[in-house]
Design an enzyme around this catalytic site. Structure first.
Site, PDB file in Angstrom:
ATOM      1  N   HIS A 179       0.856  -1.190   0.000  1.00  0.00           N
ATOM      2  CA  HIS A 179       0.000   0.000   0.000  1.00  0.00           C
ATOM      3  C   HIS A 179       0.892   1.240   0.000  1.00  0.00           C
ATOM      4  O   HIS A 179       2.017   1.200   0.510  1.00  0.00           O
ATOM      5  CB  HIS A 179      -0.897  -0.041   1.252  1.00  0.00           C
ATOM      6  CG  HIS A 179      -1.876   1.066   1.301  1.00  0.00           C
ATOM      7  ND1 HIS A 179      -1.554   2.320   1.766  1.00  0.00           N
ATOM      8  CD2 HIS A 179      -3.177   1.117   0.896  1.00  0.00           C
ATOM      9  CE1 HIS A 179      -2.625   3.096   1.644  1.00  0.00           C
ATOM     10  NE2 HIS A 179      -3.618   2.397   1.128  1.00  0.00           N
ATOM     11  N   ASP A 302     -11.240   1.355  -0.951  1.00  0.00           N
ATOM     12  CA  ASP A 302     -10.355   2.251  -0.202  1.00  0.00           C
ATOM     13  C   ASP A 302     -11.140   3.030   0.849  1.00  0.00           C
ATOM     14  O   ASP A 302     -10.882   4.204   1.114  1.00  0.00           O
ATOM     15  CB  ASP A 302      -9.560   3.203  -1.099  1.00  0.00           C
ATOM     16  CG  ASP A 302      -8.264   3.678  -0.437  1.00  0.00           C
ATOM     17  OD1 ASP A 302      -7.938   3.175   0.656  1.00  0.00           O
ATOM     18  OD2 ASP A 302      -7.596   4.551  -0.996  1.00  0.00           O
TER      19      ASP A 302
HETATM   20  C1  1DF Z   1      -5.371   8.605   1.372  1.00  0.00           C
HETATM   21  C2  1DF Z   1      -5.500   7.746   0.291  1.00  0.00           C
HETATM   22  C3  1DF Z   1      -4.978   8.100   2.598  1.00  0.00           C
HETATM   23  C4  1DF Z   1      -5.227   6.413   0.436  1.00  0.00           C
HETATM   24  C5  1DF Z   1      -4.725   6.754   2.743  1.00  0.00           C
HETATM   25  O1  1DF Z   1      -4.270   6.212   3.893  1.00  0.00           O
HETATM   26  C6  1DF Z   1      -4.934   5.882   1.674  1.00  0.00           C
HETATM   27  C7  1DF Z   1      -5.647   9.999   1.227  1.00  0.00           C
HETATM   28  C8  1DF Z   1      -3.635   7.049   4.807  1.00  0.00           C
HETATM   29  O2  1DF Z   1      -6.212  10.398   0.198  1.00  0.00           O
HETATM   30  O3  1DF Z   1      -5.332  10.772   2.129  1.00  0.00           O
HETATM   31  O4  1DF Z   1      -4.920   4.583   1.913  1.00  0.00           O
HETATM   32  N1  1DF Z   1      -5.238   5.607  -0.712  1.00  0.00           N
HETATM   33  O5  1DF Z   1      -4.977   4.394  -0.652  1.00  0.00           O
HETATM   34  O6  1DF Z   1      -5.390   6.152  -1.828  1.00  0.00           O
HETATM   35 MN    MN Z   2      -5.630   2.988   0.622  1.00  0.00          MN
END
Ligand code: 1DF
Ligand code: MN
Length: 342
Positions: A179, A302
């Protein structure tokens, strides 16, 4: 398709209060990590991400989350400790909190075995202890695979120090989901302005770089059965794979890259699967399924960073045959993450 199709969402974030409290300490300590805007926003109520109320959504599992799953017909969320996981802590704290998070995850799954599955966290800061926790998480807790948030202290899985982790994953036959987190020190410079140090751009650069490092280092010759999952429509790696493959073979001829048994494209098809998290673009999905095969693309929301309704609407309307849609919606997740078919 007449009956309702099973929906397993595969990149669904949660946290526990103990990890949230430790991240609040990280937010208040001096530092210049590119993760800090998000960590300060979510865990220390500073302007920005906190406005989105992500922390409530992360800490809640059996309340609003489950109701939203019911409302949109999401059968299972495959839960994972949210980024940056335990990877900003010292090794002892990281090991301890990974263990605690895995225990909590196993408890919540045992209360709702038909609704939740989970990926185990581990502390890459201490690869040998990580491998032990990985064994416990599968053998004792019966979790479904592993989550890691890209680099740890600016180091990547091609570094031999991490091999005990890759050996454990391969031996346990469980996939590691790589991730994103914000980019490492060496990558972050030009990504800091305009909000680019985020899921807008930097997350994909960070994880895409990680994936290409792994392939180009030749480590999949040592770990041929290792499975890696990357989200966000493969962080675009397969959109570039023709060029990555061509230029890597040139780099091999120039002895700028190690000789590998397979091409980069062959490694990507053999050792990686991708998920649709955060990319609701039918053209990107169509390309991905045609390029990688319907067996290698998994659906994800997500949650709570992305809303559930459009992620379901996107996949319901996807330009796929019923058989392929069943693979993306649930069959691939059942196979890759060892989730019992309904
Ligand atoms: C965000 C996006 C934050 C994802 C995430 O975990 C995350 C974000 C802190 O947009 O702030 O898992 N993502 O996977 O795109
Ligand atoms: Mn994510």
């Amino acid at each position: 398709m007449a009956g309702k199709i099973r929906k397993i969402a595969t990149e669904e974030a949660f946290s526990i209060p103990e990890v949230a409290r430790e991240l609040q300490k990280v937010a208040r300590a001096p530092g210049d990590s590119a993760d800090l805007p998000l960590v300060k926003g979510i865990y220390d109520a500073q302007p920005g991400y906190g406005d989105m109320k992500f922390l409530d959504g992360l800490l809640d599992i059996e309340g609003k989350r489950l109701r939203e799953m019911d409302e949109y017909g999401v059968d299972i969320q495959l839960l994972s400790l949210t980024a940056p996981g335990v990877q900003m802590f010292d090794a002892d704290t990281a090991c301890e909190l990974a263990t605690l998070a895995n225990d909590r995850l196993a408890e919540v799954i045992s209360r709702h075995p038909a609704r939740f599955a989970g990926l185990a966290a581990f502390a890459p800061q201490s690869p040998k202890r990580a491998a032990k926790e990985m064994e416990r998480a599968i053998g004792k807790l019966h979790l479904n695979g592993f989550i890691v948030n890209s680099h740890t202290n600016n180091e990547y899985f091609d570094d031999p120090k991490f091999w005990p982790i890759l050996e454990a994953a391969e031996a346990l036959d469980r996939c590691i989901y790589i991730h994103p987190r914000a980019p490492s020190e060496g990558l972050k410079g030009p990504l800091r302005e305009y909000g680019m140090d985020s899921a807008m751009w930097a997350y994909g650069v960070e994880v895409g770089t990680h994936a290409v490092r792994m392939m180009a280092s030749g480590l999949f010759d040592r770990f041929p059965k290792l499975k890696i999952c990357i989200g966000h429509m493969g962080e675009a790696v397969h959109f570039w794979i023709w060029r990555i493959t061509f230029m890597n073979s040139r780099a091999q001829v120039m002895r700028r890259a190690p000789k590998t048994q397979l091409t980069m494209e062959e490694y990507f098809k053999r050792n990686f699967v991708i998920t649709t998290s955060g990319v609701e673009d039918p053209l990107a999905l169509d390309y991905s399924v045609r390029k990688l095969g319907a067996d290698n693309v998994l659906w994800a929301i997500d949650y709570p960073y992305q809303p559930t309704a459009p992620a379901v609407a996107f996949m319901d309307a996807a330009p796929l045959s019923d058989a392929d849609k069943a693979k993306v919606y649930h069959r691939n997740a059942e196979r890759i993450f060892h989730i019992k078919p309904a």
